[in-house]
Design an enzyme around this catalytic site. Structure first.
Site, PDB file in Angstrom:
ATOM      1  N   LYS A  90       0.427  -1.207   0.401  1.00  0.00           N
ATOM      2  CA  LYS A  90       0.030   0.011  -0.129  1.00  0.00           C
ATOM      3  C   LYS A  90       0.857   1.186   0.256  1.00  0.00           C
ATOM      4  CE  LYS A  90      -3.614  -2.004   2.179  1.00  0.00           C
ATOM      5  NZ  LYS A  90      -4.535  -2.064   3.409  1.00  0.00           N
TER       6      LYS A  90
ATOM      7  N   TYR B  99      -2.824   0.676  11.532  1.00  0.00           N
ATOM      8  CA  TYR B  99      -4.251   0.641  11.050  1.00  0.00           C
ATOM      9  C   TYR B  99      -4.181   0.202  12.485  1.00  0.00           C
ATOM     10  CZ  TYR B  99      -3.440  -2.542   7.725  1.00  0.00           C
ATOM     11  OH  TYR B  99      -2.567  -3.496   6.124  1.00  0.00           O
TER      12      TYR B  99
HETATM   13  N1  GLN Z   1      -4.482  -8.847   0.667  1.00  0.00           N
HETATM   14  C1  GLN Z   1      -5.398  -8.227   1.442  1.00  0.00           C
HETATM   15  C2  GLN Z   1      -6.428  -7.505   1.980  1.00  0.00           C
HETATM   16  O1  GLN Z   1      -7.068  -6.375   0.980  1.00  0.00           O
HETATM   17  C3  GLN Z   1      -4.646  -7.396   2.368  1.00  0.00           C
HETATM   18  C4  GLN Z   1      -4.572  -6.995   3.892  1.00  0.00           C
HETATM   19  C5  GLN Z   1      -3.451  -6.697   4.651  1.00  0.00           C
HETATM   20  O2  GLN Z   1      -2.908  -6.792   4.070  1.00  0.00           O
HETATM   21  N2  GLN Z   1      -3.711  -6.171   6.050  1.00  0.00           N
HETATM   22  O3  GLN Z   1      -7.296  -8.302   2.649  1.00  0.00           O
END
Ligand code: GLN
Length: 450
Positions: free
Chosen positions: A69, A243
């Site tokens: 991300k 998060y």
């Molecule tokens: N591909 C995962 C999702 O969208 C990524 C989430 C994560 O790594 N926290 O659920």
């Protein structure tokens, strides 16, 4: 064996310390991830000179997942700029889980680009270019951050594509608020591919190091994004990267970081190190348990907490005195008295604004007396950025206005070309190759008629 193995030893020691931890669960909502080996544990560190160190399973492949991300965000920022990206995705910590339905009530924008909602929008913002479709651009960008050509783990991609209804639902919801600029199915598909890009812990450390190094990959030397974009990404990682655990992480560990559900975790010590860990079992926030413990400990041991000591530069000013106490001082009483009125300041290293402030303060300390003189010795200065130069020039012109003569020991022209110095300081600042000559010059000038 070599001296720098000592760094590896430190990582090995940490690895040994946390390898036995048995807490946490692998992510199973993407079925393919449930097949990862819970015992895999790798640590890696990459310096700003591109030196890499690792311990454990640092070359075991896994998928980026949410660690992708910040890098997709970097590409969106580089392509569109912060103002345009900011119209579609915010920069506020959501305080919620990574997959929460977290949209700002008034605008409908996702809170930030580190949670799924915001990351789907970010990915959707990246336009196809004439040369390459959007996903190819993302893959190329991720590869440049890692310093090698990365590829997609098709099995993990297919596994998430087959089960990723929550993300698809999120995308439709965002589209219903008018904040998804493209087709939701296409946006989520590109996002799933981006999450399925395959890396290892060493790659992750290089990627983190590239952000920490102002956007230049320290291993390949390639500029991947501008220093502004690197700083923007690190800022959002610091406030939102973990998060609903972001505040606690910044408090205790003090580094911009990003976790992913495959067990990857990065942290960046700006201007210092890129750090990475891989270990699949996750805690309740979706962060690798061993990764969190190891990178937290590493930050503490290496004193990387940003708020604790933002890379205090080494000592800039190495000497503040008057010329009469120097070994070269004359013995005659009259000359000695003149030399007492000559302040001497020596500086070293790379000068930025902070360092230049110290130099100017030292000039004042070296002899606040009016009608005196000062010698600024810059022989050990390795460079000065434009902010430092501007401050030094204006400080020197103030000295002249106060009636204090100045001379510099500056054989390397660290103060800039004489024309520029004349323009900025309003005087022909005498320059010398040695300290003795400079002191002699200002002493004579003070003694002279007038
Ligand atoms: N591909 C995962 C999702 O969208 C990524 C989430 C994560 O790594 N926290 O659920």
């Amino acid at each position: 064996m070599s001296a720098s193995e000592a760094v590896t030893d430190a990582l090995r020691e940490l690895h040994g310390r946390f390898a036995g931890v048995r807490d946490g669960q692998r992510a199973t909502y993407i079925p393919e991830l449930a097949g990862s080996d819970p015992d895999d544990f790798g640590l890696a560190l990459v310096s700003m000179d591109g030196h890499s160190y690792s311990a454990g399973a640092a070359d075991t492949p896994f998928t980026l997942q949410s660690v992708s991300k910040p890098f997709a965000y970097a590409l969106a920022l580089a392509s569109l700029g912060l103002d345009e990206v900011g119209r579609w995705v915010g920069a506020e910590p959501s305080g919620e889980a990574f997959n929460a339905i977290s949209l700002e009530p008034d605008t409908g924008r996702p809170a930030n680009a580190m949670i799924n909602a915001g990351a789907i929008v970010t990915t959707a913002l990246i336009p196809d270019s004439r040369e390459a479709p959007a996903f190819q651009r993302i893959l190329t960008c991720l590869s440049r951050f890692a310093g090698r050509k990365l590829d997609v783990d098709e099995a993990v991609y297919a596994s998430e594509a087959a089960t990723g209804d929550r993300n698809r639902a999120l995308a439709y919801l965002i589209r219903s608020t008018g904040t998804l600029p493209v087709d939701p199915v296409a946006a989520v598909d590109t996002y799933f591919r981006q999450c399925a890009v395959r890396v290892n812990a060493l790659d992750l450390a290089v990627m983190a190091a590239t952000l920490a190094h102002g956007g230049v990959n320290p291993v390949t030397g390639e500029r991947v994004v501008s220093p502004e974009v690197a700083a923007q990404v690190l800022a959002v990682m610091a406030t939102c990267g973990m998060y609903n655990g972001s505040g606690d992480w910044l408090l205790r560990v003090g580094l911009p970081a990003k976790s992913g559900v495959s067990g990857g975790l990065i942290a960046a010590g700006p201007a210092r190190f890129g750090l990475a860990a891989y270990s699949p079992p996750l805690d309740a926030t979706g962060t690798s348990v061993r990764g969190r413990a190891a990178l937290g400990e590493l930050s503490e041991r290496l004193e990387l907490h940003l708020m604790r000591n933002p890379a205090l530069p080494g000592s800039t000013v190495t000497l503040v005195t008057t010329a009469d106490v120097l070994p070269s001082a004359p013995s005659g009483r009259r000359e000695r008295a003149l030399h007492e009125r000559v302040g001497v300041v020596a500086a070293q290293g790379a000068l930025d604004f902070t360092a230049a402030e110290r130099v100017l303060y030292a000039l004042d300390e070296s002899g606040p007396e009016r009608n005196g003189a000062v010698v600024l010795d810059l022989r050990e200065v390795t460079g000065a950025d434009s902010l430092a130069l501007a401050l030094l020039h204006s400080g020197l012109s103030r000295l002249a206005r106060d009636g204090r003569r100045a001379a510099v020991v500056d054989p390397g022209d660290r103060l800039g070309p004489p024309d520029l110095v004349r323009e900025r300081t309003g005087q022909d600042l005498p320059r010398f190759a040695s300290r003795e000559e400079a002191v002699e010059h200002v002493a004579q000038a003070m003694a002279g008629p007038g």
